[in-house]
Design a protein around this motif. Structure first.
Motif, PDB file in Angstrom:
ATOM      1  N   GLY A  14       0.825  -1.217   0.000  1.00 50.66           N
ATOM      2  CA  GLY A  14       0.000   0.000   0.000  1.00 50.66           C
ATOM      3  C   GLY A  14       0.850   1.254   0.000  1.00 50.66           C
ATOM      4  N   ARG A  15       1.818   1.310   0.896  1.00 55.45           N
ATOM      5  CA  ARG A  15       2.615   2.526   1.020  1.00 55.45           C
ATOM      6  C   ARG A  15       3.561   2.705  -0.164  1.00 55.45           C
ATOM      7  NH1 ARG A  15       4.453   6.584   3.967  1.00 55.45           N
ATOM      8  NH2 ARG A  15       6.682   6.991   4.010  1.00 55.45           N
ATOM      9  N   TYR A  16       4.267   1.616  -0.524  1.00 56.91           N
ATOM     10  CA  TYR A  16       5.280   1.735  -1.578  1.00 56.91           C
ATOM     11  C   TYR A  16       4.686   1.513  -2.968  1.00 56.91           C
ATOM     12  CZ  TYR A  16       8.719   2.512   1.953  1.00 56.91           C
ATOM     13  OH  TYR A  16       9.428   3.085   2.988  1.00 56.91           O
ATOM     14  N   GLY A  17       3.421   1.107  -3.020  1.00 54.94           N
ATOM     15  CA  GLY A  17       2.713   0.991  -4.281  1.00 54.94           C
ATOM     16  C   GLY A  17       1.619   2.051  -4.360  1.00 54.94           C
ATOM     17  N   THR A  18       0.433   1.676  -3.864  1.00 54.04           N
ATOM     18  CA  THR A  18      -0.776   2.491  -4.012  1.00 54.04           C
ATOM     19  C   THR A  18      -0.574   3.969  -3.668  1.00 54.04           C
ATOM     20  OG1 THR A  18      -1.913   0.494  -3.249  1.00 54.04           O
ATOM     21  CG2 THR A  18      -3.233   2.495  -3.453  1.00 54.04           C
ATOM     22  N   SER A  19      -0.059   4.228  -2.478  1.00 52.79           N
ATOM     23  CA  SER A  19       0.061   5.601  -2.013  1.00 52.79           C
ATOM     24  C   SER A  19       1.078   6.373  -2.846  1.00 52.79           C
ATOM     25  CB  SER A  19       0.474   5.573  -0.533  1.00 52.79           C
ATOM     26  OG  SER A  19       1.074   6.761  -0.144  1.00 52.79           O
ATOM     27  N   ARG A  20       2.172   5.723  -3.162  1.00 50.27           N
ATOM     28  CA  ARG A  20       3.216   6.385  -3.937  1.00 50.27           C
ATOM     29  C   ARG A  20       2.805   6.563  -5.395  1.00 50.27           C
ATOM     30  NH1 ARG A  20       9.376   4.394  -3.415  1.00 50.27           N
ATOM     31  NH2 ARG A  20       9.707   6.195  -2.103  1.00 50.27           N
ATOM     32  N   ALA A  21       2.045   5.600  -5.931  1.00 56.75           N
ATOM     33  CA  ALA A  21       1.566   5.738  -7.316  1.00 56.75           C
ATOM     34  C   ALA A  21       0.707   6.995  -7.436  1.00 56.75           C
ATOM     35  CB  ALA A  21       0.763   4.496  -7.720  1.00 56.75           C
ATOM     36  N   ARG A  22      -0.172   7.185  -6.456  1.00 55.37           N
ATOM     37  CA  ARG A  22      -1.016   8.386  -6.486  1.00 55.37           C
ATOM     38  C   ARG A  22      -0.157   9.647  -6.406  1.00 55.37           C
ATOM     39  NH1 ARG A  22      -2.908  11.045  -1.753  1.00 55.37           N
ATOM     40  NH2 ARG A  22      -4.446  12.665  -2.213  1.00 55.37           N
ATOM     41  N   ALA A  23       0.805   9.651  -5.466  1.00 58.32           N
ATOM     42  CA  ALA A  23       1.661  10.831  -5.292  1.00 58.32           C
ATOM     43  C   ALA A  23       2.437  11.122  -6.579  1.00 58.32           C
ATOM     44  CB  ALA A  23       2.613  10.617  -4.120  1.00 58.32           C
ATOM     45  N   ARG A  24       2.924  10.054  -7.225  1.00 55.27           N
ATOM     46  CA  ARG A  24       3.697  10.240  -8.446  1.00 55.27           C
ATOM     47  C   ARG A  24       2.805  10.740  -9.580  1.00 55.27           C
ATOM     48  NH1 ARG A  24       8.438   7.828 -10.552  1.00 55.27           N
ATOM     49  NH2 ARG A  24       9.073   7.804  -8.380  1.00 55.27           N
ATOM     50  N   LEU A  74      -8.463   6.715  -2.749  1.00 52.38           N
ATOM     51  CA  LEU A  74      -7.886   7.950  -3.297  1.00 52.38           C
ATOM     52  C   LEU A  74      -7.218   7.692  -4.650  1.00 52.38           C
ATOM     53  CD1 LEU A  74      -6.331   9.507  -0.051  1.00 52.38           C
ATOM     54  CD2 LEU A  74      -8.163  10.516  -1.449  1.00 52.38           C
ATOM     55  N   LEU A  75      -6.588   6.531  -4.773  1.00 51.85           N
ATOM     56  CA  LEU A  75      -5.951   6.194  -6.056  1.00 51.85           C
ATOM     57  C   LEU A  75      -6.991   6.178  -7.166  1.00 51.85           C
ATOM     58  CD1 LEU A  75      -3.200   5.101  -7.326  1.00 51.85           C
ATOM     59  CD2 LEU A  75      -4.273   2.845  -7.145  1.00 51.85           C
ATOM     60  N   ASP A  76      -8.116   5.544  -6.878  1.00 48.83           N
ATOM     61  CA  ASP A  76      -9.186   5.464  -7.872  1.00 48.83           C
ATOM     62  C   ASP A  76      -9.767   6.849  -8.140  1.00 48.83           C
ATOM     63  OD1 ASP A  76     -11.244   3.773  -9.396  1.00 48.83           O
ATOM     64  OD2 ASP A  76     -12.517   4.915  -8.030  1.00 48.83           O
ATOM     65  N   GLN A  77     -10.090   7.560  -7.088  1.00 49.35           N
ATOM     66  CA  GLN A  77     -10.702   8.889  -7.236  1.00 49.35           C
ATOM     67  C   GLN A  77      -9.787   9.847  -8.008  1.00 49.35           C
ATOM     68  OE1 GLN A  77     -12.372  11.323  -3.739  1.00 49.35           O
ATOM     69  NE2 GLN A  77     -10.451  12.411  -4.136  1.00 49.35           N
ATOM     70  N   ASP A  78      -8.495   9.809  -7.688  1.00 45.04           N
ATOM     71  CA  ASP A  78      -7.583  10.845  -8.174  1.00 45.04           C
ATOM     72  C   ASP A  78      -6.853  10.487  -9.462  1.00 45.04           C
ATOM     73  OD1 ASP A  78      -8.299  12.217  -5.904  1.00 45.04           O
ATOM     74  OD2 ASP A  78      -6.390  11.919  -4.838  1.00 45.04           O
ATOM     75  N   THR A  79      -6.786   9.182  -9.809  1.00 46.48           N
ATOM     76  CA  THR A  79      -5.935   8.839 -10.956  1.00 46.48           C
ATOM     77  C   THR A  79      -6.640   8.038 -12.043  1.00 46.48           C
ATOM     78  OG1 THR A  79      -5.041   6.639 -10.315  1.00 46.48           O
ATOM     79  CG2 THR A  79      -4.035   8.597  -9.267  1.00 46.48           C
ATOM     80  N   ALA A  80      -7.892   7.608 -11.816  1.00 46.11           N
ATOM     81  CA  ALA A  80      -8.531   6.684 -12.773  1.00 46.11           C
ATOM     82  C   ALA A  80      -8.561   7.259 -14.191  1.00 46.11           C
ATOM     83  CB  ALA A  80      -9.946   6.328 -12.305  1.00 46.11           C
ATOM     84  N   THR A  81      -8.660   8.582 -14.311  1.00 50.74           N
ATOM     85  CA  THR A  81      -8.776   9.174 -15.646  1.00 50.74           C
ATOM     86  C   THR A  81      -7.429   9.636 -16.192  1.00 50.74           C
ATOM     87  OG1 THR A  81      -9.164  11.381 -14.725  1.00 50.74           O
ATOM     88  CG2 THR A  81     -11.111   9.993 -15.113  1.00 50.74           C
ATOM     89  N   LEU A  82      -6.356   9.440 -15.450  1.00 50.13           N
ATOM     90  CA  LEU A  82      -5.029   9.887 -15.911  1.00 50.13           C
ATOM     91  C   LEU A  82      -4.340   8.788 -16.730  1.00 50.13           C
ATOM     92  CD1 LEU A  82      -3.609  11.520 -12.622  1.00 50.13           C
ATOM     93  CD2 LEU A  82      -4.745  12.657 -14.550  1.00 50.13           C
ATOM     94  N   PRO A  83      -3.434   9.167 -17.641  1.00 51.99           N
ATOM     95  CA  PRO A  83      -2.612   8.140 -18.294  1.00 51.99           C
ATOM     96  C   PRO A  83      -1.817   7.392 -17.217  1.00 51.99           C
ATOM     97  CG  PRO A  83      -2.219  10.347 -19.250  1.00 51.99           C
ATOM     98  CD  PRO A  83      -3.083  10.543 -18.046  1.00 51.99           C
ATOM     99  N   ASP A  84      -1.710   6.075 -17.328  1.00 51.06           N
ATOM    100  CA  ASP A  84      -1.057   5.216 -16.327  1.00 51.06           C
ATOM    101  C   ASP A  84      -1.813   5.157 -14.993  1.00 51.06           C
ATOM    102  OD1 ASP A  84       1.091   4.463 -17.964  1.00 51.06           O
ATOM    103  OD2 ASP A  84       2.256   6.227 -17.390  1.00 51.06           O
ATOM    104  N   GLY A  85      -2.998   5.764 -14.933  1.00 48.49           N
ATOM    105  CA  GLY A  85      -3.759   5.748 -13.685  1.00 48.49           C
ATOM    106  C   GLY A  85      -4.375   4.375 -13.410  1.00 48.49           C
ATOM    107  N   PHE A  86      -4.958   4.226 -12.230  1.00 48.47           N
ATOM    108  CA  PHE A  86      -5.533   2.953 -11.796  1.00 48.47           C
ATOM    109  C   PHE A  86      -7.016   3.153 -11.489  1.00 48.47           C
ATOM    110  CE2 PHE A  86      -1.080   2.717 -10.900  1.00 48.47           C
ATOM    111  CZ  PHE A  86      -0.724   1.417 -11.178  1.00 48.47           C
ATOM    112  N   SER A  87      -7.839   2.222 -11.970  1.00 46.21           N
ATOM    113  CA  SER A  87      -9.266   2.294 -11.701  1.00 46.21           C
ATOM    114  C   SER A  87      -9.722   0.998 -11.046  1.00 46.21           C
ATOM    115  CB  SER A  87     -10.034   2.495 -13.007  1.00 46.21           C
ATOM    116  OG  SER A  87     -11.409   2.253 -12.782  1.00 46.21           O
ATOM    117  N   VAL A  88     -10.577   1.122 -10.020  1.00 47.09           N
ATOM    118  CA  VAL A  88     -11.098  -0.112  -9.413  1.00 47.09           C
ATOM    119  C   VAL A  88     -12.185  -0.756 -10.263  1.00 47.09           C
ATOM    120  CG1 VAL A  88     -10.460   0.328  -7.019  1.00 47.09           C
ATOM    121  CG2 VAL A  88     -12.658   1.165  -7.889  1.00 47.09           C
ATOM    122  N   ALA A  89     -12.514  -0.128 -11.414  1.00 43.17           N
ATOM    123  CA  ALA A  89     -13.356  -0.848 -12.367  1.00 43.17           C
ATOM    124  C   ALA A  89     -12.725  -2.196 -12.706  1.00 43.17           C
ATOM    125  CB  ALA A  89     -13.554  -0.016 -13.630  1.00 43.17           C
TER     126      ALA A  89
END
Lengths: 212, 212
Positions: free
Chosen positions: A103-113, A169-184
């Motif tokens: 979570g910390r070194y993946g999910t949280s950092r992916a969002r920050a990046r 937050l990852l889904d909310q903030d990055t789903a529509t970005l290139p390289d983003g992640f969606s819980v779809a």
């Protein structure tokens, strides 16, 4: 009770969510990390790691979001949010570790990046590894939640409170970005979001930070 | 009780140390990760993360070294190794998180990288960040141990059992290597190693792996 807090931080949000679910009143002390308030001598005396959140309660100071969740669950949650039966507690612990690790070194950092947040944490690390850990985190959550409504046991625990914020937050903030992640792509995780959002005391996620 | 085990793994050693300190007999089931036994279908049914250690106890399966420590401490350790008083438990938790965070992505990975261990974990990650997290881990431990004999409370807990192995292995295995880390630079950590090594039931660290 005082919470040293940063609105946009997922780790601080974990504590706000927990306090609200427990119905505990508290004072918010905003910490302005944009001017380095978390690295002042006064703050480092509270938390030598120089991070929010920090909880002050009855003159005692607890740093680290996971440790604060444990403290609050034990003080105010009875056997509900962190059971003391050995196997049940160990099951909760497994997910607290997944959150600290993938979570910390993946999910949280992916969002920050992806949001280009201004922090050393957001800038360092290789994207290939960050993305791999993020997929591992989401797949691990999805695997558990395909067969169960909650991460540990048959009701919400601090395992859910710890793992929900950065995944959501990852889904909310990055789903529509290139390289983003969606819980779809992770339907069991998406359904679990709905169950958490229906908990009595649920508070909304921090809004997506403005682009840098 | 069965421990799915890898001799050279610091995470498996944590469990062997804990079981020995508790005086619990168990069966070791060696897992040969050099031929991928931890990724077989049979093993993934035990642990979806595909990692050792795994504990099987009374027909229940616990994966993740931290979760196993919690389970063993609660089952067999009374209030000694993991107290249930909220603030005391939170203090232990702080150090379990430091170990999972700076310990895992710093200390443990620095050793794997310096020893050129064959694993995806050892190969990925930027050295500058690995070294920074390792220094943070050692400084954080040293800061606590300058003022206290143990990480949480006035006697050994699972905080010490969790944080000792990779810090001690880093020193044992890398102190003489270029870019290696020595606890000669962290005297309070070195003194704490001595206290842990004097615990009843202490078992020696795994030996340094042969060079790749």
């Amino acid at each position: 009770m005082k919470l040293y807090d940063l609105e946009r931080s997922g780790n601080c949000y974990k504590i706000r969510l927990m306090l609200s679910c427990l119905g505990i009143a508290y004072e918010r002390v905003p910490v302005n990390i944009d001017v380095g308030e978390q690295k002042t001598d006064a703050f480092l005396r509270l938390n030598p790691r120089g991070q929010v959140p920090v909880l002050e309660d009855e003159g005692r100071v607890i740093w680290d979001s996971t440790a604060i969740l444990v403290c609050l669950a034990r003080r105010f949650g009875g056997e509900m949010w962190l059971p003391t039966e050995p196997f049940a507690m160990a099951q909760v612990m497994q997910w607290l570790v997944v959150e600290q690790n993938e979570g910390r070194y993946g999910t949280s950092r992916a969002r920050a990046r992806l949001l280009k947040l201004q922090s050393e944490f957001a800038r360092s690390g290789e994207w290939s590894e960050i993305a791999r850990l993020t997929r591992t985190a989401l797949q691990t959550l999805n695997g558990q939640l395909r067969n169960a409504d909650w991460l540990a046991g048959d009701h919400a625990t601090i395992a859910d409170v710890a793992c929900y914020p950065y995944a959501a937050l990852l889904d909310q903030d990055t789903a529509t970005l290139p390289d983003g992640f969606s819980v779809a792509d992770y339907p069991a995780v998406r359904a679990w979001f709905g169950r958490i959002e229906a908990l009595p005391g649920y508070v909304p996620l921090p809004r997506r930070p403005a682009p840098a």
